[in-house]
Scaffold this active site. Structure first.
Site, mmCIF file in Angstrom:
data_model
loop_
_atom_site.group_PDB
_atom_site.id
_atom_site.type_symbol
_atom_site.label_atom_id
_atom_site.label_comp_id
_atom_site.label_asym_id
_atom_site.label_seq_id
_atom_site.Cartn_x
_atom_site.Cartn_y
_atom_site.Cartn_z
ATOM 1 C CE LYS A 260 -3.715 -1.908 2.893
ATOM 2 N NZ LYS A 260 -4.801 -1.614 1.712
ATOM 3 N NE ARG B 178 -11.290 -9.317 -2.147
ATOM 4 C CZ ARG B 178 -11.615 -8.404 -3.228
ATOM 5 N NH1 ARG B 178 -12.022 -8.753 -4.296
ATOM 6 N NH2 ARG B 178 -11.643 -7.036 -2.684
#
Length: 504
Positions: free
Chosen positions: A283, A357
């Site tokens: 990130k 997920r």
């Protein structure tokens, strides 16, 4: 200053009183007592009940309005300090009720909580409302009176000095007790989310779960990295592989008294990424700063399970905490890898920063195959796309069953945690197709990132009734205002408890 237990936050002692305001005040020491009253816009800001109660307690309602001109807008507060020895209180806190909706009453309660921090005694003349409105006022007062804990050389200390004792008038004891329990669950979730990631890792979260299970009569099971490997939980192992602190899966179980074979069973799954660097697809710095709260889903599940017995939730509830740290190292999983989940479904990794997920898929597949639930819910700070779509005030809900979606949204409205229905668009499923595995976990070709994430998760719940709450937006607050302190919000804890309380 006292040290705070993150799982048992320091809160005022709450009680309810039936007696008239004057009688309640007469039994209390006025030297550090604050009396909280609601004021409404329009003709008479007090209403008949409040006016007569004030007069009986020795106050002149008209003089209070003429002299202090209290604001009546929702959540506004006016503090009137009184001379020592002349009244039954040292301060009046006049809070604006606005239109008197549960949302407004929650903000009014928060204003009263903030204004009465540190008081020895607080008396709340609860606004006239139904159960949902009165509970909202009490929840707001608990949340507004609290501030995020701070870590010092002595350990965790409260972010503020809360009131010592609060007496609520004109409200049932059960309404107060349950509202405080729901608010406490929210604060526990916030405490866990706000813990720095150099302290908080998957093993630390598993220890918090064991402590909560011991205190609240829950069953607990923890998978370490060896048992995860033996069980085939390839998603958790892949995401956690780059970290020096290995992943964990935690199962918490609550069974109500008198439960039988026909008692409904709910499974709630929480994303527990204790820090998210993005993995090899790292990130940007500004996107990484808040990532200690990326385990908010698991914190909420833990807090909900811890509250079930106090609230006498009538159904069996199992909580699954899918815990991993997504870091960068030579052992980190890579874009293009193929991961085998619990149960055998294979996933091509399209982006290592879409890790939530991946761990949820393992837990959902396990719930479907091994726990035989009637309903499965997952909650996760999952996608930036959800935050872009709905900002920070509400969260998308996806569901395979319309009735389940309606139930959750109604519980959210009651709890002040708004859900907005989003579609599981069948046509977008093709964007998740993979040439080398059963499925790809991202669908960049169609956009709608929150939708494609939900479609991916749906692959792992079989034919179960299932709903997914993407709380990436409202799961964190950038401001200290209203019912929120800065940091994790615990969004979803009160919603889920309200929903569970109403099941039969």
């Amino acid at each position: 200053m006292p040290v705070e237990d993150l799982l048992a936050p320091l809160l005022p002692t709450w009680s309810a009183a039936d007696g008239p305001l004057a009688d309640v005040l007469a039994d209390l020491d006025p030297s550090d007592l604050a009396l909280v009253l609601g004021v409404s816009p329009g003709g008479d800001p007090w209403g008949t009940g409040v006016r007569s109660a004030l007069e009986a307690a020795g106050f002149d309602p008209d003089e209070l309005v003429a002299t202090h001109e209290p604001a009546t807008s929702v959540g506004a507060s006016t503090v009137v300090r009184l001379p020592a020895g002349l009244h039954a209180a040292r301060a009046l806190v006049l809070v604006g009720l606005g239109d008197g909706t549960p949302g407004g009453l929650r903000l009014a309660g928060a204003a009263s909580g903030r204004a009465t921090r540190g008081r020895a005694q607080v008396v709340l003349l609860t606004p006239s409302a139904d159960e949902a409105g009165q509970a909202a006022f009490v929840e707001g007062a608990v949340l507004g009176g609290w501030a995020p804990a701070r870590l010092t050389n002595d350990g965790w200390v409260p972010g503020t000095t809360v009131a010592t004792s609060i007496v609520a008038i004109d409200v049932e004891e059960d309404v107060v007790t349950r509202a405080v329990s729901r608010a406490r669950a929210t604060i526990i979730a916030r405490n866990l989310a706000n813990t720095p990631s150099n302290i908080k890792n998957p093993g630390w979260m598993a220890r918090q779960a064991r402590t909560a299970a011991s205190r609240h009569g829950l069953e607990v099971r923890v998978w370490d990295e060896k048992s995860l490997a033996a069980g085939g939980f390839g998603g958790l192992l892949a995401v956690g592989g780059g970290s020096g602190t290995p992943p964990r899966l935690v199962q918490l179980g609550y069974t109500p008294e008198g439960a039988g074979a026909d008692t409904p069973h709910v499974v709630i799954v929480g994303k527990g990424i204790t820090f998210d660097s993005g993995g090899l697809q790292v990130k940007p710095a500004e996107g990484m700063l808040a990532m200690k709260t990326d385990m908010s889903g698991s914190a909420i599940v833990l807090a909900v399970l811890a509250a079930c017995r106090d609230l006498a939730v009538p159904v069996k509830v199992t909580g699954l905490l899918a815990l991993a740290e997504n870091m960068v190292s030579g052992a980190a999983y890579r874009p293009g890898d193929v991961v085998t989940h619990f149960g055998g479904t294979t996933t091509e990794i399209g982006n290592t920063d879409a890790e939530g997920r991946i761990v949820l898929a393992d837990a959902l597949a396990y719930a479907d195959a091994e726990l035989d639930p009637d309903v499965v819910i997952d909650i996760a700070t999952l996608t930036g796309a959800a935050r872009v779509a709905l900002a920070r005030s509400m969260a998308p809900v996806y569901a395979t069953d319309d009735d389940l979606s309606v139930q959750l949204r109604e519980a959210g409205e009651t709890a002040g945690e708004t859900l907005w229905p989003f579609p599981l668009v069948r046509a977008y499923r093709r964007a998740l197709e993979s040439d080398v595995a059963d499925i790809n976990h991202i669908g960049p070709s169609v956009g709608g990132g929150s939708i494609t994430a939900a479609l991916f998760l749906r692959e792992f719940v079989g034919d179960r009734r299932w709903a997914h709450l993407d709380i990436a937006g409202p799961g964190r607050s950038d401001v200290d205002s209203g019912i929120h302190g800065k940091g994790g919000t615990g969004f979803g804890a009160r919603l889920l408890l309200r929903w569970l309380e109403g099941l039969r």
